[in-house]
Design an enzyme around this catalytic site. Structure first.
Site, PDB file in Angstrom:
ATOM      1  N   CYS A 237       7.478   8.681   6.484  1.00  0.00           N
ATOM      2  CA  CYS A 237       6.235   9.210   5.953  1.00  0.00           C
ATOM      3  C   CYS A 237       5.397   9.177   7.187  1.00  0.00           C
ATOM      4  O   CYS A 237       5.385   8.381   7.858  1.00  0.00           O
ATOM      5  CB  CYS A 237       5.601   8.000   4.897  1.00  0.00           C
TER       6      CYS A 237
HETATM    7  C1  LIG Z   1      -0.329   4.309   4.188  1.00  0.00           C
HETATM    8  O1  LIG Z   1       0.097   5.216   3.365  1.00  0.00           O
HETATM    9  C2  LIG Z   1      -0.386   5.864   2.479  1.00  0.00           C
HETATM   10  C3  LIG Z   1       0.189   6.905   1.739  1.00  0.00           C
HETATM   11  O2  LIG Z   1       1.687   6.697   1.641  1.00  0.00           O
HETATM   12  C4  LIG Z   1      -1.902   6.453   3.183  1.00  0.00           C
HETATM   13  O3  LIG Z   1      -2.620   6.934   2.276  1.00  0.00           O
HETATM   14  C5  LIG Z   1      -2.424   5.536   3.851  1.00  0.00           C
HETATM   15  O4  LIG Z   1      -3.696   6.331   4.621  1.00  0.00           O
HETATM   16  C6  LIG Z   1      -1.627   4.905   5.151  1.00  0.00           C
HETATM   17  N1  LIG Z   1      -2.258   4.198   5.983  1.00  0.00           N
HETATM   18  C7  LIG Z   1      -2.728   3.184   5.966  1.00  0.00           C
HETATM   19  C8  LIG Z   1      -3.511   2.308   6.976  1.00  0.00           C
HETATM   20  O5  LIG Z   1      -2.787   2.392   4.892  1.00  0.00           O
END
Ligand SMILES: *[C@@H]1O[C@H](CO)[C@@H](O)[C@H](O)[C@H]1NC(C)=O
Length: 167
Positions: free
Chosen positions: A41
């Site tokens: 991701c």
């Molecule tokens: C973690 O992942 C999600 C989506 O999968 C994202 O929206 C988010 O910004 C990411 N980063 C953090 C620091 O949570």
């Protein structure tokens, strides 16, 4: 186990990434952060980085992070368990446990995720929206909070401290 006998997260047994059974009652008395993770991701790095920070800071005070790889969102977790473990360990040096791949939506949703989603979540509806959705479990094994994937791990700090009973 029949579903009516399930009263908490401690009633579940899941498989770790090596295929061994893990009885979740081993985590009794801990505050758990359960996350469906993916390696590919675009937002993977920031999530693992912040999960590591939380773990560093609170593991001695009773926080455990349980990561469940899931390939249901844009196929961003296509690897075998070994590849996932290798990725997480070499890229992020994460020390929290990584479990066997699961499905979090649809007919083959893992029993654990069925339980996590069974609360009355209103706006969240039933489905997990994306990689890195987060659930907080209190020391009694009950779901204490559900957070959108976009909620950053570090922004859970206040809620984690409350559940741990630390200031
Ligand atoms: C973690 O992942 C999600 C989506 O999968 C994202 O929206 C988010 O910004 C990411 N980063 C953090 C620091 O949570």
């Amino acid at each position: 186990m029949a579903s009516q006998d399930i009263v908490s997260i401690f009633d579940f047994t899941v498989k770790d990434a090596k295929g061994n059974d893990v009885d979740l009652s081993t985590y009794k008395g801990k505050v758990l952060l359960i996350v469906n993770v993916a390696s590919k991701c675009g937002l993977t790095n920031s999530n693992y980085t912040e999960l590591n920070q939380l773990y560093e800071k609170y593991k001695d005070q009773g926080l455990e992070i349980l990561a469940f790889p899931c390939n249901q969102f844009a196929q961003q977790e296509p690897g075998t368990n070994d590849q996932i473990l290798d990725f997480v360990c070499t890229s992020f040096k994460s020390e929290f446990p990584i479990f066997d791949k699961v499905e979090v939506n649809g007919d083959n949703t893992s029993p654990l995720y069925k339980f996590l989603k069974s609360g009355n979540w209103g706006l969240y509806k039933d489905d997990i929206q994306w990689n890195f959705a987060k659930f907080l479990i209190n020391k009694e094994g009950q779901v204490a909070g559900r957070y959108y994937p976009g909620t950053t791990p570090l922004s859970l700090e206040y809620d984690i401290k409350k559940l741990l009973g630390v200031s």
